[in-house]
Design a protein around this motif. Structure first.
Motif, PDB file in Angstrom:
ATOM      1  N   GLY A  41      39.531  30.498  43.952  1.00  0.00           N
ATOM      2  CA  GLY A  41      39.866  29.457  42.951  1.00  0.00           C
ATOM      3  C   GLY A  41      39.229  29.902  41.528  1.00  0.00           C
ATOM      4  O   GLY A  41      39.628  29.332  40.436  1.00  0.00           O
ATOM      5  N   GLN A  42      38.421  30.848  41.367  1.00  0.00           N
ATOM      6  CA  GLN A  42      38.001  31.235  39.994  1.00  0.00           C
ATOM      7  C   GLN A  42      38.793  31.837  39.177  1.00  0.00           C
ATOM      8  O   GLN A  42      38.703  31.961  38.008  1.00  0.00           O
ATOM      9  CB  GLN A  42      36.565  32.126  40.247  1.00  0.00           C
ATOM     10  CG  GLN A  42      35.382  31.191  40.866  1.00  0.00           C
ATOM     11  CD  GLN A  42      34.217  32.328  41.019  1.00  0.00           C
ATOM     12  OE1 GLN A  42      34.092  33.382  40.495  1.00  0.00           O
ATOM     13  NE2 GLN A  42      33.202  31.261  41.444  1.00  0.00           N
ATOM     14  N   ILE A  43      39.822  32.480  39.787  1.00  0.00           N
ATOM     15  CA  ILE A  43      40.892  33.250  39.117  1.00  0.00           C
ATOM     16  C   ILE A  43      42.189  32.850  39.530  1.00  0.00           C
ATOM     17  O   ILE A  43      42.669  32.898  40.821  1.00  0.00           O
ATOM     18  CB  ILE A  43      40.775  34.947  39.254  1.00  0.00           C
ATOM     19  CG1 ILE A  43      39.406  35.615  38.793  1.00  0.00           C
ATOM     20  CG2 ILE A  43      41.889  35.653  38.446  1.00  0.00           C
ATOM     21  CD1 ILE A  43      39.320  36.799  39.041  1.00  0.00           C
ATOM     22  N   THR A  44      43.032  32.324  38.448  1.00  0.00           N
ATOM     23  CA  THR A  44      44.077  31.614  38.909  1.00  0.00           C
ATOM     24  C   THR A  44      45.213  32.218  38.096  1.00  0.00           C
ATOM     25  O   THR A  44      45.001  32.170  36.833  1.00  0.00           O
ATOM     26  CB  THR A  44      44.234  30.087  38.677  1.00  0.00           C
ATOM     27  OG1 THR A  44      43.316  29.560  39.637  1.00  0.00           O
ATOM     28  CG2 THR A  44      45.585  29.637  39.116  1.00  0.00           C
ATOM     29  N   LEU A  45      46.188  32.867  38.697  1.00  0.00           N
ATOM     30  CA  LEU A  45      47.347  33.510  37.833  1.00  0.00           C
ATOM     31  C   LEU A  45      48.620  32.856  37.944  1.00  0.00           C
ATOM     32  O   LEU A  45      48.868  32.258  38.891  1.00  0.00           O
ATOM     33  CB  LEU A  45      47.586  34.905  38.602  1.00  0.00           C
ATOM     34  CG  LEU A  45      46.466  36.125  38.583  1.00  0.00           C
ATOM     35  CD1 LEU A  45      47.080  37.061  39.341  1.00  0.00           C
ATOM     36  CD2 LEU A  45      45.991  36.413  37.127  1.00  0.00           C
ATOM     37  N   SER A  46      49.062  32.323  36.892  1.00  0.00           N
ATOM     38  CA  SER A  46      50.441  31.717  36.636  1.00  0.00           C
ATOM     39  C   SER A  46      51.555  32.873  36.796  1.00  0.00           C
ATOM     40  O   SER A  46      50.980  33.901  36.772  1.00  0.00           O
ATOM     41  CB  SER A  46      50.454  31.228  35.206  1.00  0.00           C
ATOM     42  OG  SER A  46      50.410  32.141  34.176  1.00  0.00           O
ATOM     43  N   ALA A  47      52.464  32.268  37.059  1.00  0.00           N
ATOM     44  CA  ALA A  47      53.726  33.099  37.299  1.00  0.00           C
ATOM     45  C   ALA A  47      54.006  34.025  36.052  1.00  0.00           C
ATOM     46  O   ALA A  47      53.954  35.257  36.077  1.00  0.00           O
ATOM     47  CB  ALA A  47      54.848  32.428  37.732  1.00  0.00           C
ATOM     48  N   GLY A  48      53.814  33.541  34.872  1.00  0.00           N
ATOM     49  CA  GLY A  48      53.959  34.095  33.716  1.00  0.00           C
ATOM     50  C   GLY A  48      53.066  35.170  33.408  1.00  0.00           C
ATOM     51  O   GLY A  48      53.257  36.314  33.198  1.00  0.00           O
ATOM     52  N   ASP A  98      44.683  60.769  32.805  1.00  0.00           N
ATOM     53  CA  ASP A  98      43.418  60.336  33.143  1.00  0.00           C
ATOM     54  C   ASP A  98      43.437  58.805  33.474  1.00  0.00           C
ATOM     55  O   ASP A  98      43.690  58.006  32.627  1.00  0.00           O
ATOM     56  CB  ASP A  98      42.543  60.748  31.697  1.00  0.00           C
ATOM     57  CG  ASP A  98      41.093  60.203  32.018  1.00  0.00           C
ATOM     58  OD1 ASP A  98      40.610  59.843  33.186  1.00  0.00           O
ATOM     59  OD2 ASP A  98      40.364  60.095  31.076  1.00  0.00           O
ATOM     60  N   PRO A  99      43.023  58.569  34.684  1.00  0.00           N
ATOM     61  CA  PRO A  99      42.839  57.032  35.098  1.00  0.00           C
ATOM     62  C   PRO A  99      41.941  56.396  34.145  1.00  0.00           C
ATOM     63  O   PRO A  99      42.170  55.032  33.751  1.00  0.00           O
ATOM     64  CB  PRO A  99      42.537  57.051  36.389  1.00  0.00           C
ATOM     65  CG  PRO A  99      42.334  58.522  36.803  1.00  0.00           C
ATOM     66  CD  PRO A  99      42.437  59.321  35.604  1.00  0.00           C
ATOM     67  N   GLU A 100      41.011  56.768  33.677  1.00  0.00           N
ATOM     68  CA  GLU A 100      39.886  56.024  32.724  1.00  0.00           C
ATOM     69  C   GLU A 100      40.435  55.990  31.487  1.00  0.00           C
ATOM     70  O   GLU A 100      39.928  54.930  30.932  1.00  0.00           O
ATOM     71  CB  GLU A 100      38.677  56.976  32.841  1.00  0.00           C
ATOM     72  CG  GLU A 100      38.028  57.099  34.139  1.00  0.00           C
ATOM     73  CD  GLU A 100      36.763  57.876  34.079  1.00  0.00           C
ATOM     74  OE1 GLU A 100      36.272  57.806  33.093  1.00  0.00           O
ATOM     75  OE2 GLU A 100      36.392  58.232  35.171  1.00  0.00           O
ATOM     76  N   ALA A 101      41.536  56.337  31.199  1.00  0.00           N
ATOM     77  CA  ALA A 101      42.308  56.043  29.953  1.00  0.00           C
ATOM     78  C   ALA A 101      42.782  54.500  29.910  1.00  0.00           C
ATOM     79  O   ALA A 101      43.071  54.024  28.800  1.00  0.00           O
ATOM     80  CB  ALA A 101      43.230  57.092  29.558  1.00  0.00           C
ATOM     81  N   LEU A 102      42.986  54.138  30.980  1.00  0.00           N
ATOM     82  CA  LEU A 102      43.576  52.663  31.117  1.00  0.00           C
ATOM     83  C   LEU A 102      42.213  51.678  31.345  1.00  0.00           C
ATOM     84  O   LEU A 102      42.668  50.546  31.530  1.00  0.00           O
ATOM     85  CB  LEU A 102      44.472  52.620  32.132  1.00  0.00           C
ATOM     86  CG  LEU A 102      45.841  53.330  32.047  1.00  0.00           C
ATOM     87  CD1 LEU A 102      46.585  53.390  33.267  1.00  0.00           C
ATOM     88  CD2 LEU A 102      46.390  52.914  30.790  1.00  0.00           C
ATOM     89  N   LEU A 103      41.196  51.888  31.256  1.00  0.00           N
ATOM     90  CA  LEU A 103      40.038  51.342  31.452  1.00  0.00           C
ATOM     91  C   LEU A 103      39.390  50.541  30.096  1.00  0.00           C
ATOM     92  O   LEU A 103      39.605  51.282  29.187  1.00  0.00           O
ATOM     93  CB  LEU A 103      38.938  51.817  32.218  1.00  0.00           C
ATOM     94  CG  LEU A 103      39.338  52.546  33.477  1.00  0.00           C
ATOM     95  CD1 LEU A 103      38.233  53.059  34.259  1.00  0.00           C
ATOM     96  CD2 LEU A 103      40.117  51.493  34.575  1.00  0.00           C
ATOM     97  N   PRO A 104      38.722  49.486  30.173  1.00  0.00           N
ATOM     98  CA  PRO A 104      38.355  48.531  31.391  1.00  0.00           C
ATOM     99  C   PRO A 104      39.779  47.737  31.446  1.00  0.00           C
ATOM    100  O   PRO A 104      40.421  47.262  30.541  1.00  0.00           O
ATOM    101  CB  PRO A 104      37.269  47.734  30.834  1.00  0.00           C
ATOM    102  CG  PRO A 104      37.635  47.834  29.237  1.00  0.00           C
ATOM    103  CD  PRO A 104      38.169  48.921  28.945  1.00  0.00           C
ATOM    104  N   LEU A 105      39.782  47.137  32.711  1.00  0.00           N
ATOM    105  CA  LEU A 105      40.809  46.229  33.006  1.00  0.00           C
ATOM    106  C   LEU A 105      40.334  44.585  33.119  1.00  0.00           C
ATOM    107  O   LEU A 105      39.472  44.529  32.954  1.00  0.00           O
ATOM    108  CB  LEU A 105      41.197  46.422  34.593  1.00  0.00           C
ATOM    109  CG  LEU A 105      41.914  47.783  34.738  1.00  0.00           C
ATOM    110  CD1 LEU A 105      41.828  47.941  36.634  1.00  0.00           C
ATOM    111  CD2 LEU A 105      42.831  48.262  34.375  1.00  0.00           C
ATOM    112  N   THR A 106      41.415  43.925  32.799  1.00  0.00           N
ATOM    113  CA  THR A 106      40.950  42.517  32.510  1.00  0.00           C
ATOM    114  C   THR A 106      40.908  41.926  34.011  1.00  0.00           C
ATOM    115  O   THR A 106      41.070  42.834  34.925  1.00  0.00           O
ATOM    116  CB  THR A 106      42.047  41.772  32.060  1.00  0.00           C
ATOM    117  OG1 THR A 106      43.314  41.863  32.859  1.00  0.00           O
ATOM    118  CG2 THR A 106      42.544  42.097  30.633  1.00  0.00           C
ATOM    119  N   PRO A 107      40.233  41.011  34.133  1.00  0.00           N
ATOM    120  CA  PRO A 107      39.968  40.337  35.479  1.00  0.00           C
ATOM    121  C   PRO A 107      41.247  40.239  36.333  1.00  0.00           C
ATOM    122  O   PRO A 107      41.418  40.629  37.500  1.00  0.00           O
ATOM    123  CB  PRO A 107      39.115  39.148  35.419  1.00  0.00           C
ATOM    124  CG  PRO A 107      38.438  39.289  34.152  1.00  0.00           C
ATOM    125  CD  PRO A 107      39.143  40.161  33.255  1.00  0.00           C
ATOM    126  N   GLY A 108      42.233  39.688  35.774  1.00  0.00           N
ATOM    127  CA  GLY A 108      43.396  39.436  36.472  1.00  0.00           C
ATOM    128  C   GLY A 108      44.175  40.801  36.935  1.00  0.00           C
ATOM    129  O   GLY A 108      44.767  40.826  38.093  1.00  0.00           O
TER     130      GLY A 108
END
Length: 121
Positions: free
Chosen positions: A44-51, A6-16
């Motif tokens: 620029g509102q969401i910035t992902l670091s490599a980690g 069920d795909p909904e079992a993994l929701l909600p997702l974080t913005p990243g």
């Protein structure tokens, strides 16, 4: 016979996590390309670091949402250290489910006048 997940079992997702899925929706990308696309698309509102990105990637691989792509660009255009990732069919299903969840929340917010109603062109 395997049970359908069920795909909904993994929701909600974080913005990243949402942004990484959107970045992969139109094709294979390597990590740095994902980081740059998320930054550009979110202005620029969401910035992902490599980690952070590679933590998300490891989790997505474990959950069966993405896989490493076997397809590589021409060697003259590529760095052999790069790993390219693509969404699996299940990863697309989860992304669609999250889109529906977000659309529903947006509709509720509009109904309560928290944000303006969409204007027709």
């Amino acid at each position: 016979m395997s049970k359908r997940r069920d795909p909904e079992a993994l929701l909600p997702l974080t913005p990243g996590r949402v942004q990484v899925r959107i970045a992969l929706a139109d094709g294979d990308k390597h990590g740095y390309a994902i980081i740059k696309e998320v930054d550009r698309r979110s202005e620029g509102q969401i910035t992902l670091s490599a980690g952070t990105l590679y933590t998300i990637i490891r989790r997505f691989e474990q959950e069966g949402l993405i896989v490493e792509s076997a397809v590589r660009p021409d060697a003259s255009l590529d760095d052999e250290r790069r790993r390219y990732y693509l969404l699996t069919d299940f990863g697309r299903e989860v992304a669609r489910a999250e889109g529906r969840r977000m659309e529903s929340a947006l509709g509720m917010a509009r109904a309560k006048n928290l944000i303006p109603k969409a204007r027709l062109s």
